[in-house]
Design a protein around this motif. Structure first.
Motif, PDB file in Angstrom:
ATOM      1  N   LEU A 296     -21.373  -1.489 -50.127  1.00  0.00           N
ATOM      2  CA  LEU A 296     -21.192  -0.099 -49.711  1.00  0.00           C
ATOM      3  C   LEU A 296     -20.408   0.736 -50.709  1.00  0.00           C
ATOM      4  O   LEU A 296     -20.505   1.962 -50.703  1.00  0.00           O
ATOM      5  N   ASN A 297     -19.648   0.088 -51.579  1.00  0.00           N
ATOM      6  CA  ASN A 297     -18.704   0.884 -52.366  1.00  0.00           C
ATOM      7  C   ASN A 297     -18.318   0.271 -53.703  1.00  0.00           C
ATOM      8  O   ASN A 297     -17.248   0.579 -54.241  1.00  0.00           O
ATOM      9  N   SER A 298     -19.150  -0.607 -54.265  1.00  0.00           N
ATOM     10  CA  SER A 298     -18.845  -1.231 -55.553  1.00  0.00           C
ATOM     11  C   SER A 298     -19.867  -0.783 -56.593  1.00  0.00           C
ATOM     12  O   SER A 298     -21.079  -0.866 -56.355  1.00  0.00           O
ATOM     13  N   TYR A 299     -19.365  -0.319 -57.753  1.00  0.00           N
ATOM     14  CA  TYR A 299     -20.228   0.238 -58.792  1.00  0.00           C
ATOM     15  C   TYR A 299     -20.115  -0.604 -60.060  1.00  0.00           C
ATOM     16  O   TYR A 299     -19.047  -1.128 -60.384  1.00  0.00           O
ATOM     17  N   TYR A 300     -21.228  -0.705 -60.789  1.00  0.00           N
ATOM     18  CA  TYR A 300     -21.312  -1.593 -61.949  1.00  0.00           C
ATOM     19  C   TYR A 300     -21.913  -0.870 -63.145  1.00  0.00           C
ATOM     20  O   TYR A 300     -22.813  -0.030 -63.000  1.00  0.00           O
TER      21      TYR A 300
ATOM     22  N   ILE B 253     -18.838  -3.699 -40.510  1.00  0.00           N
ATOM     23  CA  ILE B 253     -18.613  -3.307 -41.897  1.00  0.00           C
ATOM     24  C   ILE B 253     -18.733  -4.496 -42.836  1.00  0.00           C
ATOM     25  O   ILE B 253     -19.344  -4.402 -43.906  1.00  0.00           O
ATOM     26  N   THR B 254     -18.168  -5.645 -42.458  1.00  0.00           N
ATOM     27  CA  THR B 254     -18.282  -6.846 -43.297  1.00  0.00           C
ATOM     28  C   THR B 254     -19.746  -7.242 -43.450  1.00  0.00           C
ATOM     29  O   THR B 254     -20.204  -7.583 -44.552  1.00  0.00           O
ATOM     30  N   ARG B 255     -20.487  -7.201 -42.344  1.00  0.00           N
ATOM     31  CA  ARG B 255     -21.910  -7.540 -42.407  1.00  0.00           C
ATOM     32  C   ARG B 255     -22.672  -6.577 -43.315  1.00  0.00           C
ATOM     33  O   ARG B 255     -23.501  -6.999 -44.136  1.00  0.00           O
ATOM     34  N   LEU B 256     -22.380  -5.298 -43.205  1.00  0.00           N
ATOM     35  CA  LEU B 256     -23.022  -4.312 -44.068  1.00  0.00           C
ATOM     36  C   LEU B 256     -22.757  -4.606 -45.542  1.00  0.00           C
ATOM     37  O   LEU B 256     -23.675  -4.585 -46.369  1.00  0.00           O
ATOM     38  N   LYS B 257     -21.493  -4.874 -45.866  1.00  0.00           N
ATOM     39  CA  LYS B 257     -21.138  -5.125 -47.265  1.00  0.00           C
ATOM     40  C   LYS B 257     -21.826  -6.371 -47.804  1.00  0.00           C
ATOM     41  O   LYS B 257     -22.349  -6.379 -48.926  1.00  0.00           O
TER      42      LYS B 257
END
Length: 208
Positions: free
Chosen positions: A185-189, A14-18
């Motif tokens: 994976l889950n941060s929006y701007y 998960i860390t690598r994906l992010k």
């Protein structure tokens, strides 16, 4: 911080994906709507949509490795040849985000995630009614990327829906569309226009 290739491989999945999903910067956040030949709809969030050419008007996106549980978007596109790309706006980020869950093919993300199917001009694939900036796409080509099992899906724009307020001097003001970007994976701007410069010709390049 400096990461070597070995360091990256040691990271948990998960860390690598992010991290690796963030290194290219903020990307457009879109929902891709599809339908199969049995009339079952699918909606999935993508951050890999990219412009490929203007004449013809080609747009591409990356479809991840397919299994029995996932890959409904590409399967539906292959069946019908039609799909939609819909910008995401702040009012429904949460709804859009949860379309990333691995739902069974029998479950429509439209209904499960509280979004509305919409149709234009007898176009087979469903648009997202809540989106004000959207495209109806005709599937043209799929290119296998062998190194990681992904597919570059290429389509041509058949229908383009743009907010009237976003067209300024024959140009699209993305800030006025109120569309959002995504990273990781889950941060929006939010998208804010900073500067605008003219189309570049060699003899007009300033002295820096």
């Amino acid at each position: 911080m400096i990461y070597t290739k070995a360091d990256i491989k040691k990271l948990d999945r998960i860390t690598r994906l992010k991290i690796i999903n963030s290194v290219t910067g903020v990307k457009p956040a879109n929902l891709i709507g599809t339908i199969n030949n049995q009339g079952k709809t699918n909606l999935a969030i993508f951050s890999s949509v990219v412009h490929l050419g203007s004449n013809p008007a080609l747009i591409g996106f990356i479809s991840r490795p397919r299994t029995k549980e996932v890959g409904h978007t590409f399967n539906n596109i292959k069946e019908t040849g039609k799909y939609t790309i819909n910008h995401i706006h702040p009012e429904f980020i949460k709804n859009a985000h949860y379309t990333s869950a691995k739902f069974n093919a029998e479950i429509s993300e439209f209904k499960r995630c509280g979004l509305t199917e919409d149709y234009y001009n007898n176009f087979q694939a469903p648009f997202v009614k809540e989106s004000t900036f959207k495209m109806g796409m005709l599937f043209k080509e799929a290119i296998d990327i062998k190194i990681n099992g992904t597919v570059l899906v290429i389509g041509e724009i058949e229908h383009l829906v743009i907010p009237d307020t976003a067209m300024v001097n024959n140009d699209i003001d993305l800030e006025a569309t109120n569309s959002v970007g995504i990273s990781g994976l889950n941060s929006y701007y939010a998208l804010n226009k900073i500067e605008k410069h003219p189309y570049v010709r060699v003899n007009e390049v300033p002295n820096f």
